[in-house]
Enzyme design. Structure first.
Site, mmCIF file in Angstrom:
data_model
loop_
_atom_site.group_PDB
_atom_site.id
_atom_site.type_symbol
_atom_site.label_atom_id
_atom_site.label_comp_id
_atom_site.label_asym_id
_atom_site.label_seq_id
_atom_site.Cartn_x
_atom_site.Cartn_y
_atom_site.Cartn_z
ATOM 1 N N ASN A 9 1.586 -2.345 5.310
ATOM 2 C CA ASN A 9 1.029 -1.193 5.560
ATOM 3 C C ASN A 9 -0.503 -1.020 5.029
ATOM 4 O OD1 ASN A 9 0.840 2.190 5.737
ATOM 5 N ND2 ASN A 9 0.698 1.685 3.782
ATOM 6 N N GLY A 20 0.690 -1.310 -0.227
ATOM 7 C CA GLY A 20 -0.142 0.127 -0.134
ATOM 8 C C GLY A 20 1.000 1.284 -0.092
ATOM 9 N N ALA A 21 1.931 1.412 -1.051
ATOM 10 C CA ALA A 21 2.794 2.260 -0.977
ATOM 11 C C ALA A 21 2.467 3.434 -1.977
ATOM 12 C CB ALA A 21 4.220 2.006 -0.996
ATOM 13 N N SER A 22 1.317 3.267 -2.423
ATOM 14 C CA SER A 22 0.922 4.358 -3.636
ATOM 15 C C SER A 22 0.658 5.836 -2.949
ATOM 16 C CB SER A 22 -0.126 3.598 -4.578
ATOM 17 O OG SER A 22 -1.362 3.592 -3.818
ATOM 18 N N ARG A 23 0.238 5.797 -1.892
ATOM 19 C CA ARG A 23 -0.128 7.053 -1.294
ATOM 20 C C ARG A 23 0.263 7.230 0.399
ATOM 21 N NH1 ARG A 23 -5.011 5.041 -2.895
ATOM 22 N NH2 ARG A 23 -6.155 4.383 -1.300
ATOM 23 N N VAL A 32 -3.039 -7.343 -1.254
ATOM 24 C CA VAL A 32 -2.775 -8.320 -0.111
ATOM 25 C C VAL A 32 -3.759 -9.431 0.279
ATOM 26 C CG1 VAL A 32 -1.168 -6.428 0.591
ATOM 27 C CG2 VAL A 32 -3.509 -6.503 1.425
ATOM 28 N N TYR A 35 -12.919 -2.508 11.431
ATOM 29 C CA TYR A 35 -11.602 -2.105 11.356
ATOM 30 C C TYR A 35 -10.869 -2.283 12.563
ATOM 31 C CZ TYR A 35 -7.664 1.559 10.599
ATOM 32 O OH TYR A 35 -6.530 2.252 10.399
ATOM 33 N N ALA A 36 -11.435 -1.890 13.644
ATOM 34 C CA ALA A 36 -10.680 -1.977 15.055
ATOM 35 C C ALA A 36 -10.355 -3.650 15.277
ATOM 36 C CB ALA A 36 -11.588 -1.617 16.257
ATOM 37 N N ALA A 37 -11.367 -4.351 14.913
ATOM 38 C CA ALA A 37 -10.907 -5.872 15.164
ATOM 39 C C ALA A 37 -9.973 -6.343 14.211
ATOM 40 C CB ALA A 37 -12.253 -6.815 14.710
ATOM 41 N N LYS A 82 -7.332 -4.447 13.298
ATOM 42 C CA LYS A 82 -6.148 -3.940 13.824
ATOM 43 C C LYS A 82 -5.586 -4.561 15.011
ATOM 44 C CE LYS A 82 -5.155 -1.131 10.371
ATOM 45 N NZ LYS A 82 -4.108 -1.131 9.667
HETATM 46 P P1 NAP Z 1 -4.524 5.298 2.276
HETATM 47 O O1 NAP Z 1 -4.018 6.838 2.051
HETATM 48 O O2 NAP Z 1 -5.996 4.959 2.294
HETATM 49 O O3 NAP Z 1 -3.853 4.339 1.690
HETATM 50 C C1 NAP Z 1 -3.884 3.056 1.689
HETATM 51 C C2 NAP Z 1 -2.930 2.127 0.691
HETATM 52 O O4 NAP Z 1 -3.144 0.928 0.750
HETATM 53 C C3 NAP Z 1 -3.079 2.505 -0.731
HETATM 54 O O5 NAP Z 1 -1.773 2.565 -1.152
HETATM 55 C C4 NAP Z 1 -3.903 1.530 -1.343
HETATM 56 O O6 NAP Z 1 -3.363 1.332 -2.855
HETATM 57 C C5 NAP Z 1 -3.311 0.263 -0.440
HETATM 58 N N1 NAP Z 1 -4.219 -0.835 -0.619
HETATM 59 C C6 NAP Z 1 -5.373 -1.038 -0.125
HETATM 60 N N2 NAP Z 1 -6.107 -2.229 -0.360
HETATM 61 C C7 NAP Z 1 -5.170 -2.847 -0.881
HETATM 62 C C8 NAP Z 1 -4.788 -4.206 -1.396
HETATM 63 N N3 NAP Z 1 -6.089 -4.894 -1.163
HETATM 64 N N4 NAP Z 1 -3.749 -4.550 -1.568
HETATM 65 C C9 NAP Z 1 -2.747 -3.729 -1.522
HETATM 66 N N5 NAP Z 1 -2.704 -2.528 -1.191
HETATM 67 C C10 NAP Z 1 -3.739 -1.912 -1.031
HETATM 68 O O7 NAP Z 1 -4.233 4.821 3.915
HETATM 69 P P2 NAP Z 1 -3.203 5.663 4.930
HETATM 70 O O8 NAP Z 1 -4.022 6.523 5.744
HETATM 71 O O9 NAP Z 1 -1.965 6.070 4.493
HETATM 72 O O10 NAP Z 1 -3.031 4.338 5.966
HETATM 73 C C11 NAP Z 1 -1.876 3.379 5.925
HETATM 74 C C12 NAP Z 1 -2.148 2.467 6.968
HETATM 75 O O11 NAP Z 1 -1.812 2.838 8.427
HETATM 76 C C13 NAP Z 1 -3.447 1.525 6.713
HETATM 77 O O12 NAP Z 1 -3.309 0.347 7.366
HETATM 78 C C14 NAP Z 1 -4.248 2.357 8.047
HETATM 79 O O13 NAP Z 1 -5.139 1.449 8.597
HETATM 80 C C15 NAP Z 1 -3.132 2.789 9.017
HETATM 81 N N6 NAP Z 1 -3.516 4.020 9.860
HETATM 82 C C16 NAP Z 1 -3.776 5.058 9.350
HETATM 83 C C17 NAP Z 1 -4.174 6.137 9.950
HETATM 84 C C18 NAP Z 1 -4.357 7.683 9.580
HETATM 85 O O14 NAP Z 1 -4.699 8.418 10.375
HETATM 86 N N7 NAP Z 1 -4.236 7.839 8.294
HETATM 87 C C19 NAP Z 1 -4.330 6.087 11.490
HETATM 88 C C20 NAP Z 1 -3.978 4.643 12.062
HETATM 89 C C21 NAP Z 1 -3.528 3.528 11.149
HETATM 90 P P3 NAP Z 1 -4.631 0.913 -3.952
HETATM 91 O O15 NAP Z 1 -5.448 2.455 -3.910
HETATM 92 O O16 NAP Z 1 -3.794 0.622 -5.161
HETATM 93 O O17 NAP Z 1 -5.271 0.084 -3.447
#
Ligand code: NAP
Length: 250
Positions: free
Chosen positions: A93, A15-18, A67, A158-160, A162
């Site tokens: 991630n 999930g490194a695209s953003r 994934v 989501y909580a479950a 994590k």
């Molecule tokens: P995000 O901006 O929504 O990015 C999610 C990334 O995961 C995207 O690169 C997406 O790529 C990829 N992805 C989603 N489903 C996928 C799959 N089935 N296979 C491969 N890649 C997949 O999320 P984020 O906010 O950066 O969060 C990243 C991580 O940190 C997550 O695990 C999230 O739960 C955790 N987190 C985030 C926050 C927060 O405040 N942002 C807080 C706590 C925890 P595609 O679009 O190509 O699928």
């Protein structure tokens, strides 16, 4: 940590695209690692992450797989580790949130959240551990969330997922320790990303009021913690969940 502490290492960031994953990929590459940038559908964004790494003088490659798909994940990770002759760092991630209250929550959304978030960490870790165990060295860092321990209304799935990742982290830490592989997690709180930007203003203000440090975290702050756990300096840290939440929940 020295500037190029990860020189010669190969890292996979799912999930490194953003968002956080992109920042982690850029940070690990800046520390010298070759980074495989995983995504499932956002190809242009993933290409832009690879381009950003290369422009900064690092090396990276695209690595597309879902994934949640065990077979595709196993094949892609085996291909990466064989092509590069090693796999040193896995950052799990990739994650999704499908929010909704329990009584109206759909079975499909429950399954998709668990399959992607928890299943994804399981599939990737199993595939990567095969190579890390053989090398008797490796780092796995999982992204969990403050809601795993705090809970959050409307985020049961989501909580479950994590909380499951935290249990998986501790179990794998014990299982893989004899093979020189460490397994840790970071648990971000409220980080400034597209995921949180989508929240209504009222919800944002409510969360901000809960954060003693008085601001959202940045993706770079999460990436720095991941980089530490992925570094040689963290060799004696395993089974740990590191909170990065501005004091929101301890
Ligand atoms: P995000 O901006 O929504 O990015 C999610 C990334 O995961 C995207 O690169 C997406 O790529 C990829 N992805 C989603 N489903 C996928 C799959 N089935 N296979 C491969 N890649 C997949 O999320 P984020 O906010 O950066 O969060 C990243 C991580 O940190 C997550 O695990 C999230 O739960 C955790 N987190 C985030 C926050 C927060 O405040 N942002 C807080 C706590 C925890 P595609 O679009 O190509 O699928």
């Amino acid at each position: 940590m020295s500037g190029k502490a990860l020189e010669g290492r190969v890292a996979l960031v799912t999930g490194a695209s953003r968002g956080i994953g992109r920042a982690v990929a850029i940070d690990l590459a800046a520390r010298g690692a070759h980074v495989a940038v995983n995504y499932s559908s956002s190809e242009d964004a993933a290409r832009s992450c690879v381009a950003a790494i290369e422009e900064a003088g690092g090396t990276a490659e695209l690595c597309r797989f879902d994934v949640g798909d065990a077979e595709a994940t196993t094949a892609a990770i085996a291909a990466l580790a064989k092509a590069r002759a090693r796999l040193d760092i896995l950052v799990n991630n990739a994650g999704i949130t499908i929010d909704g209250l329990l009584l109206r929550y759909r079975e499909d959304d429950w399954r998709r959240t668990l399959d992607t978030n928890l299943g994804g960490v399981f599939h990737c870790s199993r595939a990567a551990a095969r190579f890390m165990a053989r090398a008797r060295e490796g780092r796995i860092v999982n992204l969990t969330s403050v809601v795993a321990s705090m809970g959050n209304a409307g985020q049961a799935a989501y909580a479950a997922s994590k909380a499951g990742i935290e249990g998986l982290t501790r179990a794998l830490a014990r299982e893989l320790a004899p093979r020189g592989v460490t397994v840790n997690a970071v648990a971000p709180g409220f980080i400034d990303t597209e995921m949180t930007a989508a929240l209504p203003e009222a919800a944002r203000s409510m969360y901000l009021a809960l954060i003693p440090l008085g601001r959202l975290g940045t993706v770079e702050e999460v990436a720095a913690a991941v980089a530490y756990l992925a570094s040689p300096e963290a060799a004696y840290v395993t089974g740990h969940v590191l909170a990065i939440n501005g004091g929101m929940y301890t």
